[in-house]
Design a protein around this motif. Structure first.
Motif, PDB file in Angstrom:
ATOM      1  N   GLU A  96       8.106   0.405  -4.260  1.00 37.72           N
ATOM      2  CA  GLU A  96       6.802  -0.381  -4.367  1.00 37.72           C
ATOM      3  C   GLU A  96       6.702  -0.884  -5.818  1.00 37.72           C
ATOM      4  O   GLU A  96       6.313  -2.028  -6.158  1.00 37.72           O
ATOM      5  CB  GLU A  96       5.456   0.391  -3.687  1.00 37.72           C
ATOM      6  N   GLY A  97       7.094   0.098  -6.493  1.00 35.86           N
ATOM      7  CA  GLY A  97       6.771  -0.142  -7.967  1.00 35.86           C
ATOM      8  C   GLY A  97       8.118  -0.947  -8.530  1.00 35.86           C
ATOM      9  O   GLY A  97       7.738  -2.116  -9.324  1.00 35.86           O
ATOM     10  N   TYR A  98       9.123  -0.845  -8.057  1.00 35.42           N
ATOM     11  CA  TYR A  98       9.974  -1.877  -8.207  1.00 35.42           C
ATOM     12  C   TYR A  98       9.716  -3.135  -7.838  1.00 35.42           C
ATOM     13  O   TYR A  98      10.128  -4.007  -8.588  1.00 35.42           O
ATOM     14  CB  TYR A  98      11.480  -1.410  -7.677  1.00 35.42           C
ATOM     15  N   GLY A  99       9.289  -3.343  -6.509  1.00 37.85           N
ATOM     16  CA  GLY A  99       8.837  -4.632  -5.946  1.00 37.85           C
ATOM     17  C   GLY A  99       7.967  -5.433  -6.932  1.00 37.85           C
ATOM     18  O   GLY A  99       8.066  -6.514  -7.330  1.00 37.85           O
ATOM     19  N   LEU A 100       7.013  -4.682  -7.679  1.00 40.69           N
ATOM     20  CA  LEU A 100       6.070  -5.154  -8.482  1.00 40.69           C
ATOM     21  C   LEU A 100       6.611  -5.357  -9.621  1.00 40.69           C
ATOM     22  O   LEU A 100       6.396  -6.812 -10.111  1.00 40.69           O
ATOM     23  CB  LEU A 100       4.901  -4.055  -8.643  1.00 40.69           C
TER      24      LEU A 100
ATOM     25  N   ASN B 284      10.714  20.166   5.260  1.00 43.04           N
ATOM     26  CA  ASN B 284       9.926  19.073   5.974  1.00 43.04           C
ATOM     27  C   ASN B 284       8.863  18.673   4.535  1.00 43.04           C
ATOM     28  O   ASN B 284       8.860  17.473   4.418  1.00 43.04           O
ATOM     29  CB  ASN B 284       8.995  19.441   6.994  1.00 43.04           C
ATOM     30  N   VAL B 285       8.493  19.511   3.958  1.00 45.98           N
ATOM     31  CA  VAL B 285       7.465  19.348   2.757  1.00 45.98           C
ATOM     32  C   VAL B 285       8.334  18.552   1.703  1.00 45.98           C
ATOM     33  O   VAL B 285       7.953  17.649   1.097  1.00 45.98           O
ATOM     34  CB  VAL B 285       7.008  20.615   2.037  1.00 45.98           C
ATOM     35  N   LYS B 286       9.606  19.072   1.460  1.00 44.54           N
ATOM     36  CA  LYS B 286      10.538  18.327   0.486  1.00 44.54           C
ATOM     37  C   LYS B 286      10.868  16.946   0.906  1.00 44.54           C
ATOM     38  O   LYS B 286      10.743  16.148   0.074  1.00 44.54           O
ATOM     39  CB  LYS B 286      11.764  19.246   0.397  1.00 44.54           C
ATOM     40  N   ASP B 287      10.939  16.844   2.157  1.00 44.09           N
ATOM     41  CA  ASP B 287      11.338  15.519   2.791  1.00 44.09           C
ATOM     42  C   ASP B 287      10.226  14.734   2.793  1.00 44.09           C
ATOM     43  O   ASP B 287      10.351  13.137   2.259  1.00 44.09           O
ATOM     44  CB  ASP B 287      12.001  15.571   4.264  1.00 44.09           C
ATOM     45  N   ALA B 288       9.114  15.020   3.066  1.00 41.67           N
ATOM     46  CA  ALA B 288       7.931  14.396   3.001  1.00 41.67           C
ATOM     47  C   ALA B 288       7.572  13.879   1.313  1.00 41.67           C
ATOM     48  O   ALA B 288       7.190  12.640   1.149  1.00 41.67           O
ATOM     49  CB  ALA B 288       6.614  15.020   3.462  1.00 41.67           C
ATOM     50  N   LEU B 289       7.729  14.830   0.530  1.00 43.59           N
ATOM     51  CA  LEU B 289       7.708  14.432  -0.796  1.00 43.59           C
ATOM     52  C   LEU B 289       8.695  13.536  -1.377  1.00 43.59           C
ATOM     53  O   LEU B 289       8.384  12.355  -1.975  1.00 43.59           O
ATOM     54  CB  LEU B 289       7.895  15.653  -1.889  1.00 43.59           C
ATOM     55  N   GLY B 290       9.745  13.471  -0.791  1.00 46.82           N
ATOM     56  CA  GLY B 290      10.975  12.471  -1.043  1.00 46.82           C
ATOM     57  C   GLY B 290      10.665  10.984  -0.600  1.00 46.82           C
ATOM     58  O   GLY B 290      10.665  10.046  -1.275  1.00 46.82           O
ATOM     59  N   CYS B 291       9.895  10.978   0.600  1.00 45.42           N
ATOM     60  CA  CYS B 291       9.654  10.053   1.146  1.00 45.42           C
ATOM     61  C   CYS B 291       8.258   9.021   0.310  1.00 45.42           C
ATOM     62  O   CYS B 291       8.480   7.983   0.187  1.00 45.42           O
ATOM     63  CB  CYS B 291       8.909  10.021   2.655  1.00 45.42           C
ATOM     64  N   ASP B 292       7.574   9.958  -0.042  1.00 40.53           N
ATOM     65  CA  ASP B 292       6.395   9.387  -0.835  1.00 40.53           C
ATOM     66  C   ASP B 292       7.002   8.819  -2.150  1.00 40.53           C
ATOM     67  O   ASP B 292       6.523   7.686  -2.674  1.00 40.53           O
ATOM     68  CB  ASP B 292       5.380  10.471  -1.246  1.00 40.53           C
ATOM     69  N   ILE B 293       7.972   9.916  -2.907  1.00 44.33           N
ATOM     70  CA  ILE B 293       8.588   9.291  -3.988  1.00 44.33           C
ATOM     71  C   ILE B 293       9.213   8.130  -3.804  1.00 44.33           C
ATOM     72  O   ILE B 293       9.167   6.814  -4.646  1.00 44.33           O
ATOM     73  CB  ILE B 293       9.458  10.255  -4.802  1.00 44.33           C
ATOM     74  N   LEU B 294      10.098   8.124  -2.976  1.00 43.12           N
ATOM     75  CA  LEU B 294      10.941   6.742  -2.690  1.00 43.12           C
ATOM     76  C   LEU B 294       9.911   5.591  -2.365  1.00 43.12           C
ATOM     77  O   LEU B 294      10.185   4.293  -2.841  1.00 43.12           O
ATOM     78  CB  LEU B 294      11.971   7.093  -1.794  1.00 43.12           C
ATOM     79  N   GLY B 295       9.188   5.788  -1.441  1.00 43.46           N
ATOM     80  CA  GLY B 295       8.136   4.629  -1.104  1.00 43.46           C
ATOM     81  C   GLY B 295       7.358   3.940  -2.090  1.00 43.46           C
ATOM     82  O   GLY B 295       7.393   2.829  -2.315  1.00 43.46           O
ATOM     83  N   THR B 296       6.947   5.055  -2.996  1.00 39.50           N
ATOM     84  CA  THR B 296       6.080   4.553  -4.144  1.00 39.50           C
ATOM     85  C   THR B 296       7.045   3.751  -5.325  1.00 39.50           C
ATOM     86  O   THR B 296       6.657   2.726  -5.828  1.00 39.50           O
ATOM     87  CB  THR B 296       5.125   5.540  -4.747  1.00 39.50           C
ATOM     88  N   SER B 297       8.245   4.204  -5.425  1.00 40.18           N
ATOM     89  CA  SER B 297       9.280   3.712  -6.749  1.00 40.18           C
ATOM     90  C   SER B 297       9.683   2.573  -6.031  1.00 40.18           C
ATOM     91  O   SER B 297       9.858   1.537  -6.942  1.00 40.18           O
ATOM     92  CB  SER B 297      10.632   4.574  -6.481  1.00 40.18           C
TER      93      SER B 297
ATOM     94  N   MET C  18       0.809  -1.154  -0.058  1.00 36.57           N
ATOM     95  CA  MET C  18      -0.003  -0.254  -0.017  1.00 36.57           C
ATOM     96  C   MET C  18       1.043   1.262   0.100  1.00 36.57           C
ATOM     97  O   MET C  18       1.633   1.333   0.735  1.00 36.57           O
ATOM     98  CB  MET C  18      -0.795  -0.219   1.480  1.00 36.57           C
ATOM     99  N   SER C  19       0.698   2.020  -0.727  1.00 39.94           N
ATOM    100  CA  SER C  19       1.482   3.483  -1.146  1.00 39.94           C
ATOM    101  C   SER C  19       1.253   4.375   0.037  1.00 39.94           C
ATOM    102  O   SER C  19       0.300   4.309   0.476  1.00 39.94           O
ATOM    103  CB  SER C  19       0.994   4.051  -2.417  1.00 39.94           C
ATOM    104  N   GLN C  20       2.247   4.964   0.447  1.00 39.54           N
ATOM    105  CA  GLN C  20       2.128   6.020   1.457  1.00 39.54           C
ATOM    106  C   GLN C  20       1.840   7.275   0.757  1.00 39.54           C
ATOM    107  O   GLN C  20       2.508   7.368  -0.295  1.00 39.54           O
ATOM    108  CB  GLN C  20       3.359   6.257   2.555  1.00 39.54           C
ATOM    109  N   ASN C  21       1.211   8.197   1.097  1.00 41.49           N
ATOM    110  CA  ASN C  21       0.833   9.536   0.764  1.00 41.49           C
ATOM    111  C   ASN C  21       1.007  10.362   1.892  1.00 41.49           C
ATOM    112  O   ASN C  21      -0.044  10.849   2.291  1.00 41.49           O
ATOM    113  CB  ASN C  21      -0.256   9.561  -0.133  1.00 41.49           C
TER     114      ASN C  21
END
Length: 160
Positions: free
Chosen positions: A118-122, A103-116, A1-4
Motif C-alpha cells: 500500500e505504501g509503495y502504491g502511494l 500463524n502469528v508469524k504469518d499474520a505479521l508477515g501479511c500485515d507487513i506485506l500488505g501495508t508495504s 485501507m491497511s489490514q491489521n
C-alpha cells in the motif's frame, strides 16, 4: 485501507520470558544432543503398529519376570515407556504451540506485506520520491516471473 490481522506488541519482558522458557527446554534436552536423525538412521523404530506389540510384551514379561535374563534391561524398558508416556502430551502441546507461533508469524508477515505494498502504491501514485527506484528494484525481485504493467499503461511481458 491497511489490514491489521494482528498487533502482537511483544514487550521486552515477554520476549525475555519466551527466551527463558526456550533456554529451560534447551537445558533439559542438552544431554540428548547426540541423538540426531543421522544417529538414528538404520535403527528399528517403534511406530503406531509396533507400539501395541511392545506394550503387550512389557505386560507379559512383567507377569513372567523369572524368564528374563540379567542381560535384558527390563527396568530400563519400563522406564523408557514411562518417559515416552510423559513426553508425548508435552510434545503435542509443543506442536500446537509451534503451529500457533507460525500463524502469528504469518499474520505479521501479511500485515507487513500488505501495508508495504500500500505504501509503495502511494509513493508510485504521488510521483518519484527519493528511494523509490531502489524500492522498485527490490519489489521487482519479489514479482519476477509475474505479468506486470509498466508505468506507461501498456502490458509488459512476463519475465522468464
Amino acid at each position: 485501507m491497511s489490514q491489521n490481522l494482528i498487533s502482537a506488541n511483544f514487550s521486552a519482558e515477554t520476549i525475555a520470558r519466551m527466551d527463558a522458557a526456550l533456554a529451560t527446554l534447551e537445558e533439559i534436552f542438552a544431554p540428548f544432543e547426540d541423538i540426531t536423525a543421522e544417529a538414528l538412521e538404520g535403527l528399528p523404530r517403534m511406530g503406531e503398529k509396533s507400539e501395541p506389540f511392545c506394550r503387550q510384551t512389557v505386560i507379559v514379561l512383567n507377569q513372567n519376570t523369572a524368564v528374563i535374563p540379567p542381560s535384558v534391561d527390563f527396568d530400563g524398558l519400563k522406564e523408557d515407556f514411562a518417559d515416552l508416556d510423559a513426553l508425548r502430551p508435552r510434545l503435542l502441546r509443543l506442536h500446537e504451540l509451534v503451529a500457533q507461533i507460525e500463524n502469528v508469524k504469518d499474520a505479521l508477515g501479511c500485515d507487513i506485506l500488505g501495508t508495504s505494498l500500500e505504501g509503495y502504491g502511494l509513493m508510485k501514485m504521488f510521483g518519484k520520491s527519493e528511494g523509490l527506484e531502489s524500492l522498485r528494484q527490490a519489489i521487482s525481485l519479489r514479482t519476477r516471473g509475474r505479468s506486470r504493467k509498466p508505468d506507461n499503461g501498456t502490458p509488459d511481458t512476463p519475465q522468464a
